[in-house]
Write an enzyme that holds these catalytic residues in place. Structure first.
Site, PDB file in Angstrom:
ATOM      1  N   SER A 408       8.331  68.324  -7.351  1.00 43.74           N
ATOM      2  CA  SER A 408       7.734  67.216  -6.609  1.00 43.74           C
ATOM      3  C   SER A 408       6.629  66.538  -7.402  1.00 43.74           C
ATOM      4  CB  SER A 408       7.235  67.665  -5.235  1.00 43.74           C
ATOM      5  OG  SER A 408       6.630  68.898  -5.296  1.00 43.74           O
ATOM      6  N   HIS A 429      14.332  64.736  -6.042  1.00 44.30           N
ATOM      7  CA  HIS A 429      13.247  65.248  -5.211  1.00 44.30           C
ATOM      8  C   HIS A 429      13.639  65.151  -3.738  1.00 44.30           C
ATOM      9  CE1 HIS A 429       8.890  64.808  -3.622  1.00 44.30           C
ATOM     10  NE2 HIS A 429       9.306  66.047  -3.541  1.00 44.30           N
ATOM     11  N   GLU A 441      14.234  61.159  -3.588  1.00 50.58           N
ATOM     12  CA  GLU A 441      13.695  60.392  -4.717  1.00 50.58           C
ATOM     13  C   GLU A 441      14.498  60.778  -5.952  1.00 50.58           C
ATOM     14  OE1 GLU A 441       9.014  59.312  -4.722  1.00 50.58           O
ATOM     15  OE2 GLU A 441       9.455  61.406  -4.381  1.00 50.58           O
ATOM     16  N   ASN A 479       4.612  61.043  -3.147  1.00 51.22           N
ATOM     17  CA  ASN A 479       3.476  61.959  -3.148  1.00 51.22           C
ATOM     18  C   ASN A 479       2.268  61.382  -3.874  1.00 51.22           C
ATOM     19  OD1 ASN A 479       4.711  63.802  -1.539  1.00 51.22           O
ATOM     20  ND2 ASN A 479       5.271  65.223  -3.177  1.00 51.22           N
TER      21      ASN A 479
END
Ligand code: 3H9
Length: 695
Positions: A408, A429, A441, A479
């Protein structure tokens, strides 16, 4: 209208007039279709040789509904509600033969017909709420007359389609058959002719009984479920009108509510999301690039994430080999996957878990991946561990196989360099739980081959997920932006607003949870570990939420330990007021500034948008719409707001930039305006212009 441009065909088979709607790709009811259908019904009425009409859709569906691209523009006659009434008013019987989806206005056309037949696989539904709307062509008035109020409320408030079987059961359709809609429709029409079946107008049926308690309880339950979205509540108003008003007055009331919703930002937000769902997978660089074939997937690591990824693949028919370090790890993985599949059966997502489990094999030796087309690594987030895993994968996997990491935040370029084939390495991801969350992702590294990216998008489609292309940086798109708006929330705490006030304001904005509830859910150890990881490279001007470190040291890890920002026990969680002295200690003698909910929301959103603009500028996200989709599917951003970039455009970029510059006077490092934001404001442009390639 010339025949060439007319999307409606009028043919005759004996005494049956066959009206075919051919407007690919989804037979949307744009102006030309409405006009053509109107003319076809006039022609049928006047056609002395035609005694019954059959309406069918060309291609692989009946009708996909009103033409959404016309929304927001001035409506052009003939209007859809009038067309449905025109069909219903035909002087001879009209049959609709439905295959595939009959949605929104498409379903309303079928309700305007006098008889309805469906072939197996047909779906009926009113997805208007997913566009911030309600049915606007008599659906809310005719369906309750056929099925009663309950099924109509369910369909129109949820937007979920009904199977043909269910439609038959509740009386929405008359007949369900196997086969070709035209042939079956023709046979049904001939049968009706033989019986001298009359016109049978749904609108002439008596209004359903008005049960005030039923509507009150529907309002209560949908007000809670729809979290700020207004359309489901207006759908209830419209269905209620079917009980209290004659048909045409009810249709006028429905139209009034529909047009009112058409003017709302929620409608604009949801239609923005609808088109983004489709645009996000259309990447110019992938035009004409074929995906590699994909059937056998390896998953390395059987923890929550690995088992979730394996479950997602098994649910969609892929073969999975899962690698763990030892038999105990394999047992745990099998148990988690079995539990996930059983839960999918209970939720009606899967008929039987046995065939899915039969496609799962477990191994401790990487050699079991020799035939796999793709391996997805989901092991501990540590670069050395990842490099070791990729070395093993490189050694055993066949040429042309794809090597993917579910990291991540780690550098996918560095991971790729641990192999002899960086072109085959990509980041995938997933979000936890991986078999439930829709976002994927796709992290494209410097040397990732285009067909590897194309395969990742094809995999997402197969898994029923929405893929967004991201570049390599700490946290990728989602993130990285999260870290910034989360930091904005910590800054608000230090300035004097409580975590609970912030959570409440963010929920009121429409997110399912505030940032501190979210931290409790994820586990406060996660945030602590992230802070530890970033400590060495942290900018001295950044702030550290020392109260959160202290919470970690006290063992307050959130939900899993029974306390965090909230106390968890019987009943609803309550604020953990013991956190307050820790915050007070961190704040020292700073003056206290308690923000109003709107101020909290604006700072939180401004931080999100400012970082998003930096993400765009760095090329981590290609377009603002990629960010909107990421936040919608991975971070609970309310769909009816369209996404943070649309929110920013609607708020006005100049005002947002002015606020950021204002806050930067006190905290210049955190609130450094994104140069892209400054440029857009200087040029009078928006993020929407960037989506269109016009900025
Ligand atoms: C309504 O009906 C209101 C009425 O009650 C009252 C009015 C007065 N219009 O999804 P796909 C495009 S509200 C225009 O990939 P699939 C889509 O953008 C409407 N365009 O296909 C895409 O374009 P592109 C209620 C539409 O086979 C292409 O068609 N109806 C529309 O996976 C292919 O779409 C809905 O909300 C439309 N209505 O799925 C249904 N629909 O190729 C919305 C699609 O340029 N549509 N496009 O990217 C769907 O759910 C799916 O498209 C459907 C087919 C299930 C029909």
């Amino acid at each position: 209208m010339s025949q060439a441009s007319n999307p409606i065909r009028y043919d005759r088979d004996g005494a049956v007039a066959i009206i075919t709607i051919a407007n690919p790709p989804v037979n949307a009811l744009g102006q030309a279709v409405r006009q053509g259908l109107w003319e076809a019904i006039d022609r049928f009425d006047a056609d002395a040789d035609a005694r019954i009409a059959l309406i069918v859709g060309d291609g692989n569906l009946f009708l996909g509904g009103a033409d959404i691209t016309e929304f927001g523009k001035p409506p052009v006659e003939p209007y859809l509600p009038d067309l449905c009434t025109r069909i219903e008013d035909a002087t001879k019987p009209v049959v609709a033969a439905v295959h595939g989806p009959a949605l929104g206005g498409g379903c309303e056309i079928a309700l305007g017909a006098h008889y309805r037949l469906a072939v197996s696989g047909a779906r009926f539904g009113f997805p208007e709420v997913a566009l911030g709307l309600i049915p606007g062509a008599g659906g809310s008035q005719r369906m309750p007359r056929l099925t009663g109020v309950g099924p109509a409320l369910d369909a129109m408030c949820s937007g979920a389609p009904l199977s043909a079987e269910k439609a038959l059961k509740i009386g929405l359709i008359d007949r369900l058959v196997e086969g070709d809609p035209r042939a079956e429709g023709l046979a049904y029409a001939q049968e009706l002719l033989a019986q001298s079946a009359p016109t049978r107008r749904t609108g002439a049926l008596p209004a359903p009984a008005h049960d005030a308690d039923l509507f009150a309880s529907a309002r209560k339950s949908w007000a809670a479920k729809s979290r700020g979205q207004v359309a489901p509540l207006r759908a209830i108003d419209a269905v209620e009108a079917s009980c209290t008003l004659p048909l045409q007055e009810g249709i006028r009331e429905e139209r009034r509510l529909f047009l009112e919703l058409m003017e709302t930002p929620q409608r604009a937000g949801m239609i923005h999301a609808f088109f983004n769902d489709r645009k996000v997978a259309k990447l110019p660089e992938l035009q004409g690039i074929a995906a590699r074939s994909l059937d056998h997937v390896g998953v390395i690591g059987g923890g929550t994430m690995g088992a979730g990824i394996a479950t997602a693949c098994l649910l969609r028919g892929l073969t999975v080999t899962l690698i763990e370090q030892d038999d105990a790890g394999l047992d745990r993985a099998r148990q988690t996957i079995t539990g996930n599949l059983d839960a999918a059966v209970k939720r009606g997502k899967l008929a039987d878990s046995a065939p899915a489990l039969a496609r799962l094999s477990l191994a401790t030796d990487y050699a079991a991946l020799a035939d796999a087309d793709l391996a997805i690594e989901a092991v501990f987030e540590n670069m050395d561990v990842k490099k070791q895993v990729f070395g093993c994968l490189d050694a055993v996997m066949k040429p042309g196989a794809i090597l993917a990491t579910n990291t991540s935040y780690l550098d996918v370029n560095e991971i790729a360099q641990a192999t002899s084939r960086p072109g085959d390495v990509i980041g995938l991801h997933f979000f936890s739980p991986a078999h439930v969350m829709k976002l994927l992702e796709v992290v494209v590294a410097d040397q990732t081959a285009p067909e590897v990216t194309a395969t990742a998008f094809a995999l997402a489609k197969r898994l029923g997920k929405t893929a967004v292309k991201a570049g390599v940086c700490d946290g990728f798109i989602g993130n990285r932006i999260l870290a910034t708006y989360r930091a904005a929330a910590d800054r608000m705490i230090l300035a004097g607003t409580s975590p609970w006030q912030i959570d409440e304001a963010i929920r009121a904005f429409g997110l399912p949870m505030g940032p501190f509830e979210m931290s409790d859910l994820a586990g406060l150890d996660i945030g602590y570990m992230t802070r530890q990881r970033k400590a060495a490279t942290r900018d001295p001007r950044d702030i550290v939420p020392t109260w959160a470190d202290e919470m970690y040291h006290r063992g307050w890890l959130g939900r899993k330990s029974g306390s965090g920002y909230y106390c968890y026990g019987e009943g609803s969680p309550t604020p953990n007021l013991e956190v307050q002295p820790l915050i007070d200690a961190a704040r020292g003698d700073q003056s206290q500034q308690v923000l109003e909910p709107e101020q909290i929301q604006r700072r939180y959103m401004a931080a999100m948008v400012n970082e998003a603009a930096k993400v765009l500028e760095d090329g981590i996200a290609a377009r603002p719409l990629d960010i909107d989709v990421t936040l919608l599917y991975g971070y609970g951003f309310p769909r009816w707001r369209g996404g943070p970039m649309l929110w920013a455009d609607r708020e006005g970029l100049p005002g947002l930039l002015a606020d950021i510059q204002d806050w930067a006077r006190e905290d210049p490092w955190f609130w450094t305006p994104a140069p892209l934001l400054e440029r857009l404001v200087a040029e009078g442009k928006t993020f929407g212009d960037l989506n269109e390639g016009a900025a």
